[in-house]
Write an enzyme that holds these catalytic residues in place. Sequence first.
Site, PDB file in Angstrom:
ATOM      1  N   HIS A   1       0.842  -1.205   0.000  1.00  0.00           N
ATOM      2  CA  HIS A   1       0.000   0.000   0.000  1.00  0.00           C
ATOM      3  C   HIS A   1       0.875   1.252   0.000  1.00  0.00           C
ATOM      4  O   HIS A   1       1.897   1.312   0.691  1.00  0.00           O
ATOM      5  CB  HIS A   1      -0.923   0.013   1.220  1.00  0.00           C
TER       6      HIS A   1
ATOM      7  N   CYS B   1      21.490   0.365  40.358  1.00  0.00           N
ATOM      8  CA  CYS B   1      21.436   1.241  39.190  1.00  0.00           C
ATOM      9  C   CYS B   1      22.839   1.489  38.652  1.00  0.00           C
ATOM     10  O   CYS B   1      23.701   1.998  39.385  1.00  0.00           O
ATOM     11  CB  CYS B   1      20.764   2.564  39.558  1.00  0.00           C
TER      12      CYS B   1
ATOM     13  N   CYS C   1      23.523   5.770  38.630  1.00  0.00           N
ATOM     14  CA  CYS C   1      23.811   6.541  39.848  1.00  0.00           C
ATOM     15  C   CYS C   1      24.310   5.673  40.993  1.00  0.00           C
ATOM     16  O   CYS C   1      24.535   6.184  42.108  1.00  0.00           O
ATOM     17  CB  CYS C   1      22.562   7.311  40.286  1.00  0.00           C
TER      18      CYS C   1
ATOM     19  N   CYS D   1      15.716  -1.859  47.013  1.00  0.00           N
ATOM     20  CA  CYS D   1      14.840  -3.029  47.066  1.00  0.00           C
ATOM     21  C   CYS D   1      13.850  -2.930  45.911  1.00  0.00           C
ATOM     22  O   CYS D   1      13.222  -1.884  45.710  1.00  0.00           O
ATOM     23  CB  CYS D   1      14.107  -3.069  48.406  1.00  0.00           C
TER      24      CYS D   1
ATOM     25  N   CYS E   1       9.911  -2.364  47.610  1.00  0.00           N
ATOM     26  CA  CYS E   1       9.494  -1.102  48.227  1.00  0.00           C
ATOM     27  C   CYS E   1      10.220   0.104  47.644  1.00  0.00           C
ATOM     28  O   CYS E   1       9.888   1.244  47.973  1.00  0.00           O
ATOM     29  CB  CYS E   1       9.710  -1.150  49.734  1.00  0.00           C
TER      30      CYS E   1
ATOM     31  N   CYS F   1     -17.571  -3.354  24.475  1.00  0.00           N
ATOM     32  CA  CYS F   1     -17.526  -4.809  24.610  1.00  0.00           C
ATOM     33  C   CYS F   1     -16.343  -5.241  25.465  1.00  0.00           C
ATOM     34  O   CYS F   1     -15.553  -4.425  25.931  1.00  0.00           O
ATOM     35  CB  CYS F   1     -17.458  -5.459  23.233  1.00  0.00           C
TER      36      CYS F   1
ATOM     37  N   CYS G   1     -11.709 -12.531  31.575  1.00  0.00           N
ATOM     38  CA  CYS G   1     -10.785 -13.562  32.088  1.00  0.00           C
ATOM     39  C   CYS G   1      -9.318 -13.217  31.895  1.00  0.00           C
ATOM     40  O   CYS G   1      -8.446 -14.009  32.245  1.00  0.00           O
ATOM     41  CB  CYS G   1     -11.079 -14.904  31.428  1.00  0.00           C
TER      42      CYS G   1
ATOM     43  N   HIS H   1     -12.219 -15.788  20.576  1.00  0.00           N
ATOM     44  CA  HIS H   1     -12.321 -16.126  21.996  1.00  0.00           C
ATOM     45  C   HIS H   1     -13.773 -16.084  22.475  1.00  0.00           C
ATOM     46  O   HIS H   1     -14.171 -16.854  23.351  1.00  0.00           O
ATOM     47  CB  HIS H   1     -11.460 -15.140  22.800  1.00  0.00           C
TER      48      HIS H   1
END
Length: 476
Positions: free
Chosen positions: A236, A325, A328, A333, A336, A413, A429, A441
């Site tokens: 196209h 990192c 830096c 963690c 958290c 939908c 689902c 589906h």
Amino acid sequence: MDNEKQKDEIAALESIYNSEEFSYHKENGHYQCTFMIFINLPMDYHVIYKDSRQVDELEQKIKISHLPPLALHVILPENYPSQLPPKFALYSSWLHLPLLSKLCKKLDKLWEENKGQEILFTWMAFLQGEILEFLNVQENLDMTDNVEKECTVEDAKIKAKMEASAKHLSKKNLIQKRYDKRAILDCPIGKNPIQSLIDYNENRIQIEFQKNFYTCKICFVDKLGKNSTQFFPCGHIFCKDCVTGYLEVRIKDGNVQNIYCPEEKCSSEATPAQIKDLLSPELFARYDSILLSVTLGTMGDIVYCPRRTCQYPVSREPNEQMANCPMCQYAFCIYCKMVYHGIEPCKAYSAEVHKVVSEYQEVTGDRKLQMELHYGKKQLQTLVENVLSENWIKSNSQKCPKCQAAIEKSDGCNKMTCWRCNTFFCWLCSTILDRDWPYEHFESPSSECCNKLFYAMEIQEQEEEEEEEEEEEEDQ
């Protein structure tokens, strides 16, 4: 008389052929002409080859739309066309020497049949229109003999000598005694001849595309190929202005993955090179940045550095709680996002925030003022807004099963499209749906969501009808 006929013939050839096909100059009183013979190939023409050095290799087939042109170098003698024919040399990078020699003999025969007449146009007409049939290569070209013959530097030296020989039409230098001396194999130095054909074919397709006019399927204006862009494999074609506008809207919305051809229901995608050609450097850099961010966001092993001044994407090891990192050097963690705390559990920071927000919303007077002095009024208001947003998102959205982005469903939908990664999935689902036919589906009897494409909408409509009926009863 011959001189006038030569002038007239040169003038006629100039009017028939363009500068790419025909050129000439005069040297030592003789016209020297160069013809580039571009051969029109039939549809589905292909090159076949097999490398005999590879015993187990099967015969290969490549579709070709354009072959490199043959070159015909001609010198006109003084007594041409009355007595002598033109002196010539015929060059090709893809024809075997026996076939080239056969063409040279055919040109001689054409002269004998038209002796005393101007012959150059007749030669060109034959080479352009009848060469495939004459050599019996109408459907395909067998390059098997050429695969093993990559042109070396030594071949190039021989070629240069032969070109000089052809230029001055000396009879001393021969390529091989059994082949016509005027047949010259013009092979590319140090390059596989098959790859040379492929490269030329691709380049020529682009050249021909840029020279023709095409109707844009968006604005319906005829544009030159150089001002148009074509999607593959669908073919196209749209003008660059329309596609650039289309890309700018997608980038503005942050929807940079799976940029499909604008034709309805077409699954061909724009290539990065195509996008780069259509956008300004600044806009392409923005596109590239958004695409990288979205792609990294869909990768489960990537987390972002929590420092606001950094935000660098960090690769995390499986089953590891710490990430470091590289930009830096902040070790944090992954759960958290605080400084890495070893084997200690994460602090219940989120719960604490909700507790503070809940208390702030309930208290009044001195206690509220005390909390504002302690935590800061602006920060408390921000926390309230964030918690309300989080609660609303949890109640009114689901996570994309691929990239975990929050998706809101306000209406419509149950076939959903993720705003971040463009994944199709089922709202009921969370199953990722097939891109070519996502509605399968909801149609397959084996699916748990069979006939549930509009399930929530039907329930909502029923509840609204019941509410309206209750209101009407109360009014009565």
